[in-house]
Design an enzyme around this catalytic site. Structure first.
Site, short mmCIF file in Angstrom:
data_model
loop_
_atom_site.label_atom_id
_atom_site.label_comp_id
_atom_site.label_asym_id
_atom_site.label_seq_id
_atom_site.Cartn_x
_atom_site.Cartn_y
_atom_site.Cartn_z
N LEU A 103 43.56 45.36 36.10
CA LEU A 103 42.78 46.11 37.08
C LEU A 103 41.96 45.08 37.83
O LEU A 103 41.40 44.17 37.22
CB LEU A 103 41.86 47.14 36.42
CG LEU A 103 42.49 48.41 35.83
CD1 LEU A 103 41.43 49.26 35.17
CD2 LEU A 103 43.24 49.21 36.90
N ASP A 104 41.86 45.23 39.14
CA ASP A 104 41.08 44.29 39.94
C ASP A 104 39.63 44.22 39.48
O ASP A 104 39.11 45.19 38.92
CB ASP A 104 41.10 44.69 41.42
CG ASP A 104 42.48 44.53 42.06
OD1 ASP A 104 43.33 43.87 41.44
OD2 ASP A 104 42.68 45.08 43.15
N TYR A 105 39.01 43.10 39.74
CA TYR A 105 37.60 42.89 39.41
C TYR A 105 36.73 44.02 39.92
O TYR A 105 35.84 44.51 39.21
CB TYR A 105 37.16 41.55 40.04
CG TYR A 105 35.68 41.25 39.95
CD1 TYR A 105 35.12 40.76 38.77
CD2 TYR A 105 34.85 41.42 41.05
CE1 TYR A 105 33.77 40.47 38.69
CE2 TYR A 105 33.50 41.14 40.98
CZ TYR A 105 32.96 40.65 39.79
OH TYR A 105 31.62 40.36 39.70
N THR A 122 37.71 47.11 40.71
CA THR A 122 38.23 48.44 40.39
C THR A 122 37.74 48.92 39.04
O THR A 122 37.74 48.18 38.06
CB THR A 122 39.78 48.42 40.38
OG1 THR A 122 40.25 47.95 41.65
CG2 THR A 122 40.34 49.80 40.12
#
Length: 292
Positions: A134-136, A138
């Protein structure tokens, strides 16, 4: 020496060497190399006796970890994570926005897993490991493997597209009610289904839309790139979209809401949901209901 942690080993069918068993037992030492160093320094005791790497654990043993009074031997990461599901094989945790899943930084979800999850009693238990990214920026649900076989099986489920992930985002501009975005990401075929749940008028952005998204492929930044490519960048996205529409200081409005799959060992259907955060609710009143 000062006592740091105490652990009572649970019963296991097949005895296992302490060096392997101890991985994930202590919150302050998540790795096998760290366990070896602690044993070598005489900081670990089993039933009151100095531990060795060759000692076998069968269950019921009292395992104690000490640290030297002269110095703090282990740097501790204090990061409480919300655990939504957990058994001997896997776990589903909530990843807050603004924290890396893994990497070279000290403060990562990966480094915090051992202190937040129970030690698996399976013979192939390992340090808990995130299965996907998961993106930083998100927030949302993250799937974690707790054994070697679980990590392999869960990775295969992702590769075979047998895990359904649902995201929610707030997208900018007047949108159609739904559809499928089929655009290449990094020169690879990529597909994302979307459905607009609600729209509100915005003075700055004309319209803001609460969008449900189901990525059919797992490319890096796929959802962010796809929405930006059709002219509806995600609110708060500083990397993709029109520079004039970028929102500062509020973070990215992208949330991994649900995970759905068949448990690779119990064969039970797993469905977990995490409601939208307060910043979403400030804009939209209708949100995903809590899991009953």
């Amino acid at each position: 020496m000062q006592l740091v942690e105490t652990f009572i080993a649970k019963k296991i069918e097949t005895p296992i060497r302490f060096q392997e068993y101890a991985v994930g037992v202590f919150k302050t030492i998540p790795t096998k190399s760290g366990i070896k160093k602690a044993i070598k320094k005489g900081l670990v005791f089993i039933d009151g006796t100095l531990a060795t790497t060759s000692k076998y654990i069968s269950g019921g043993e009292k395992i104690e970890l000490f640290e030297s009074e002269k110095s703090s031997t282990f740097k501790r990461l204090k990061l409480d994570l919300e655990v939504l599901f957990e058994d001997d094989y896997l776990a589903i945790i909530y990843k807050p926005a603004g924290i890396l899943v893994s990497g070279n930084k000290f403060v990562t979800i990966a480094n915090a897993l051992s202190q937040n999850l129970q030690k698996s009693n399976q013979p192939d238990a390992v340090k808990p490991q995130p299965i996907h990214r998961l993106d930083y920026q998100t927030s949302g649900l993250l799937l974690v493997g707790k054994t070697s076989s679980a990590i392999i099986k869960l990775s295969e489920l992702f590769q075979n597209k047998e895990i359904t992930k649902t995201y929610h985002a707030i997208a900018i501009g007047k949108m159609c009610l739904g559809g499928t975005i089929n655009l290449k990401v990094d020169n690879k075929n990529s597909s994302t289904q979307f459905n607009v749940l609600k729209s509100v008028i915005s003075k700055r952005f004309e319209f803001l839309n609460l969008v449900e998204l189901k990525p059919k492929t797992g490319r890096k930044h796929q959802i962010r790139k796809h929405l930006s490519c059709i002219g509806h960048q995600i609110l708060g996205d500083k990397n993709y979209g029109n520079e004039l529409l970028k929102l500062k200081g509020k973070g990215l409005y992208l949330h991994a809401s649900t995970l759905e799959f068949v448990h690779p060992f119990s064969k039970k259907k797993i469905f977990n949901t995490k409601e939208l955060s307060k910043k979403f609710k400030k804009i939209f009143s209708s949100v995903i209901p809590n899991e009953e």
